[in-house]
Design a protein around this motif. Sequence first.
Motif, PDB file in Angstrom:
ATOM      1  N   UNK A 124     -13.259 -10.324   6.111  1.00  0.00           N
ATOM      2  CA  UNK A 124     -12.530 -11.045   7.155  1.00  0.00           C
ATOM      3  C   UNK A 124     -12.370 -12.531   6.833  1.00  0.00           C
ATOM      4  N   UNK A 125     -13.079 -12.997   5.836  1.00  0.00           N
ATOM      5  CA  UNK A 125     -12.971 -14.405   5.442  1.00  0.00           C
ATOM      6  C   UNK A 125     -11.743 -14.612   4.561  1.00  0.00           C
ATOM      7  N   UNK A 126     -11.416 -15.878   4.323  1.00  0.00           N
ATOM      8  CA  UNK A 126     -10.242 -16.219   3.512  1.00  0.00           C
ATOM      9  C   UNK A 126     -10.580 -16.046   2.031  1.00  0.00           C
ATOM     10  N   UNK A 127     -10.383 -14.829   1.542  1.00  0.00           N
ATOM     11  CA  UNK A 127     -10.650 -14.514   0.145  1.00  0.00           C
ATOM     12  C   UNK A 127      -9.336 -14.448  -0.624  1.00  0.00           C
ATOM     13  N   UNK A 128      -9.416 -14.738  -1.901  1.00  0.00           N
ATOM     14  CA  UNK A 128      -8.261 -14.536  -2.753  1.00  0.00           C
ATOM     15  C   UNK A 128      -8.100 -13.046  -3.060  1.00  0.00           C
ATOM     16  N   UNK A 129      -6.856 -12.613  -3.080  1.00  0.00           N
ATOM     17  CA  UNK A 129      -6.532 -11.198  -3.336  1.00  0.00           C
ATOM     18  C   UNK A 129      -7.284 -10.299  -2.362  1.00  0.00           C
ATOM     19  N   UNK A 130      -7.184 -10.636  -1.068  1.00  0.00           N
ATOM     20  CA  UNK A 130      -7.928  -9.869  -0.067  1.00  0.00           C
ATOM     21  C   UNK A 130      -7.438  -8.429   0.029  1.00  0.00           C
ATOM     22  N   UNK A 131      -6.148  -8.195  -0.209  1.00  0.00           N
ATOM     23  CA  UNK A 131      -5.635  -6.821  -0.180  1.00  0.00           C
ATOM     24  C   UNK A 131      -6.277  -5.970  -1.274  1.00  0.00           C
ATOM     25  N   UNK A 132      -6.481  -6.576  -2.455  1.00  0.00           N
ATOM     26  CA  UNK A 132      -7.126  -5.851  -3.554  1.00  0.00           C
ATOM     27  C   UNK A 132      -8.556  -5.486  -3.201  1.00  0.00           C
ATOM     28  N   UNK A 208     -12.436  -6.583  13.898  1.00  0.00           N
ATOM     29  CA  UNK A 208     -12.734  -8.019  13.782  1.00  0.00           C
ATOM     30  C   UNK A 208     -11.467  -8.865  13.855  1.00  0.00           C
ATOM     31  N   UNK A 209     -10.388  -8.395  13.267  1.00  0.00           N
ATOM     32  CA  UNK A 209      -9.163  -9.173  13.266  1.00  0.00           C
ATOM     33  C   UNK A 209      -8.510  -9.230  14.630  1.00  0.00           C
ATOM     34  N   UNK A 210      -8.942  -8.368  15.552  1.00  0.00           N
ATOM     35  CA  UNK A 210      -8.422  -8.404  16.917  1.00  0.00           C
ATOM     36  C   UNK A 210      -9.218  -9.333  17.828  1.00  0.00           C
ATOM     37  N   UNK A 211     -10.321  -9.912  17.331  1.00  0.00           N
ATOM     38  CA  UNK A 211     -11.107 -10.843  18.137  1.00  0.00           C
ATOM     39  C   UNK A 211     -10.331 -12.156  18.279  1.00  0.00           C
TER      40      UNK A 211
END
Length: 328
Positions: A124-132, A208-211
């Motif tokens: 849920x954090x700002x990671x690079x290549x989060x989709x991967x 979590x993304x709906x919080x």
Amino acid sequence: MTWVPPPRPRPPAPAPAPAPVSPRRESRGRLGRLDAKVSPYLYIAPFFLLFLVTGLFPLFYTGWVAMHDWDQIMGKGEFVGMANFVDVLTGRGFWRALANTVSIFLLSSVPQILAALLIAALLDRNLRAKTLWRMGVLLPYVVAPVAVALIFSNLFADRFGLINALLETVGIEPVRWHSDRLASHIAIATMVNFRWTGYNALILLAAMQAVPKDLYEQASIDGASAWRQFWSVTVPMLRPTIIFVIITSTIGGLQIFDEPKMYDQFGRGGADQQWQTLTIYLYELGWTRADFGMASAVAVLLFLVIVVFGIVNFLLTRHIAHDEGKRS
């Protein structure tokens, strides 16, 4: 001065007669009202019909078979009532399989949910290549259970397994992963965790993304650390999703079959049935001993065990939610 009588009130004009309704319009209106009442039930009827055929009927049919002396070759025998249940409950095999099932379930479900919650928080954090990364945690779920069981059974081999080789490099004695009861439970639980942790992590990540982000901004203004925000904001908001994950993992954990079945080449739950689960015990009664009556009795008892665990989970989560509400 002359008296003038008041004018008499005029009678009200008669209401106009309603226009005659044509039989076609009346029939159309009746059909429209009937459609509004009946069509919702027709829309949901396929689900209930499918559930009746594939869910409810097999459940009652299994209970009916459990009360008969049913043989695989001879077919239906005489009605024996609760005799099959008595034979199963008084035998040692059922309780041994139940203890193995509960042990593997606890060793897999508890670490699995905790690890899934941690992985979801990291994703849920700002990671690079989060989709991967999100696709990567789902890859173990795509692998076939048989392939996972074969790979892990070789990793946890007693003689030439990679796990024992790594343990020997750090000076630890090799573990008998197939002979020791607890060690075999840990190995099978590791397979289950490998397959299902990423799947549950994505479910928790979606919740979590709906919080609302306003809650985190408010908590940071109040001086809450990242850990405090996670424990006081994220976890309470995820309570319904966590309950869902707990219930699904409970049902799946008590019905585990593939991993212990493929853990060795014989598929009977070990030489001494040290990792034989209820589903393997059911399978052995039905297909090895050809006793469908006792196998159906075990299936009914397994259903009751799952219901009991589900009720316990519900009561515990409701009690925790009630205590948190009183403290707040």
